[in-house]
Design an enzyme around this catalytic site. Structure first.
Site, PDB file in Angstrom:
ATOM      1  N   ASP A  96       8.341   1.126   0.049  1.00 55.19           N
ATOM      2  CA  ASP A  96       7.804   1.875   1.177  1.00 55.19           C
ATOM      3  C   ASP A  96       8.837   2.923   1.594  1.00 55.19           C
ATOM      4  OD1 ASP A  96       9.744   0.547   2.691  1.00 55.19           O
ATOM      5  OD2 ASP A  96       8.399   0.239   4.385  1.00 55.19           O
ATOM      6  N   GLU A 128      -0.182  -5.271   6.084  1.00 53.17           N
ATOM      7  CA  GLU A 128       0.201  -4.164   5.216  1.00 53.17           C
ATOM      8  C   GLU A 128      -0.728  -2.963   5.392  1.00 53.17           C
ATOM      9  OE1 GLU A 128       2.858  -3.624   3.591  1.00 53.17           O
ATOM     10  OE2 GLU A 128       3.715  -5.574   4.014  1.00 53.17           O
ATOM     11  N   TYR A 147       1.648   0.280  -3.875  1.00 58.23           N
ATOM     12  CA  TYR A 147       2.532  -0.319  -2.878  1.00 58.23           C
ATOM     13  C   TYR A 147       1.936  -1.601  -2.288  1.00 58.23           C
ATOM     14  CZ  TYR A 147       4.433  -1.590   1.537  1.00 58.23           C
ATOM     15  OH  TYR A 147       4.932  -2.359   2.569  1.00 58.23           O
TER      16      TYR A 147
END
Length: 291
Positions: free
Chosen positions: A137, A36, A119
């Site tokens: 996203d 990520e 996020y």
């Protein structure tokens, strides 16, 4: 509405999802977290080799935490936006110190780690632990903008309305919600792309509000373009490349050779020092940070 979106998108994902290393069970929560950080503003094909090298060298957060932060910057290579390497190192140190070396399962604890925002915390909780969170996203935001809101592109920055819509669309079941998060993201990455979208391959084309409206052109603020050549980002990258290759402090004249314009070069180097990516030493020497 929600069920009509969930089932076809998840079924499409089951049939077409890419086999990516961070999606495999052996990746574990740490592998998901590393991916990520690396995938922010960076395409998958550039991330894959660096990700593999990173996990081979540092298979657990504690392994990275033992290293100097400069080693994280060095291993980051040319992925770009190298402050992400420092943030990931900081998160690894916090995981080792606060959580016994294991990536925490609790969303609030993830959010409290250095370098982790809304996020990333939601993504790790969802993809690593199968929890129910809205994972927003760029790809997901574009899918929802087109399929539900009926516009070509989402706003430049995530809005409260987008977050509200994403929460409203979440399946109630945790496992299904986590699958929906991954599936909608993959749909945006492979089919509902920013340009040249493949509506014929889209499992929800028949109900897409934007397609049904005739695909009206974007009328909002201009979308931000990403320029690189000649920018401070390019100069910073060239300076960091020299320091990554060196295993001893580098003298100022060596760095001066990487860029012809002295004012911009000095500004870029000062910015790297301010961001903690470069450590100045007496005698006009520079190195990657040791602490």
């Amino acid at each position: 509405m929600t069920e009509k979106l969930h089932s076809p998108v998840i079924a499409w994902f089951d049939a077409h999802a890419r086999d990516l290393p961070w999606r495999r069970p052996e990746a574990g929560p740490w592998g998901v977290m590393v991916s990520e950080f690396m995938l922010q503003q960076t395409p998958v094909n550039r991330v894959l080799p660096v990700y593999e090298q990173w996990l081979t060298r540092w298979p657990r957060p504690a392994d990275l935490a033992k290293e100097a932060p400069g080693e994280a910057v060095r291993a980051w290579g040319r992925l770009g936006y190298p402050r992400r390497a420092l943030r990931l190192h900081g998160a690894a140190v916090a995981i080792a110190e606060r959580h016994g070396g294991d990536v925490p399962t609790d969303h609030s604890q993830l959010l409290a780690l250095p370098g982790i925002g809304e996020y990333t915390a939601a993504a790790v909780a969802s993809f690593a632990y199968g929890q129910r969170h809205a994972v927003l996203d760029t790809n997901v935001r574009r899918v929802l903008a087109r399929a539900v809101t009926g516009v070509q592109y989402p706003p430049n920055a995530t809005t409260a309305a987008e977050r509200r819509l994403a929460r409203e669309l979440l399946p109630e079941d945790e496992g299904t919600a986590a699958r929906w998060a991954a599936a909608s993201m993959e749909l945006g990455a492979l089919v509902c792309t920013a340009r040249n979208e493949s509506c014929r391959q889209c499992p929800i084309a028949a109900q897409c509000a934007w397609r049904l409206a005739g695909k009206p052109e974007h009328t909002g603020p201009p979308r931000r373009g990403q320029t690189y050549a000649g920018t401070d980002r390019q100069v910073r990258g060239k300076l960091l490349a020299v320091l990554r290759e060196a295993h001893a402090p580098v003298a100022q004249p060596v760095l001066d050779r990487v860029w012809h314009e002295p004012v911009q070069r000095a500004r870029a180097l000062d910015g790297l020092v301010t961001d903690g990516l470069v450590e100045p030493l007496p005698g006009g020497l520079y190195r990657l940070p040791l602490s």
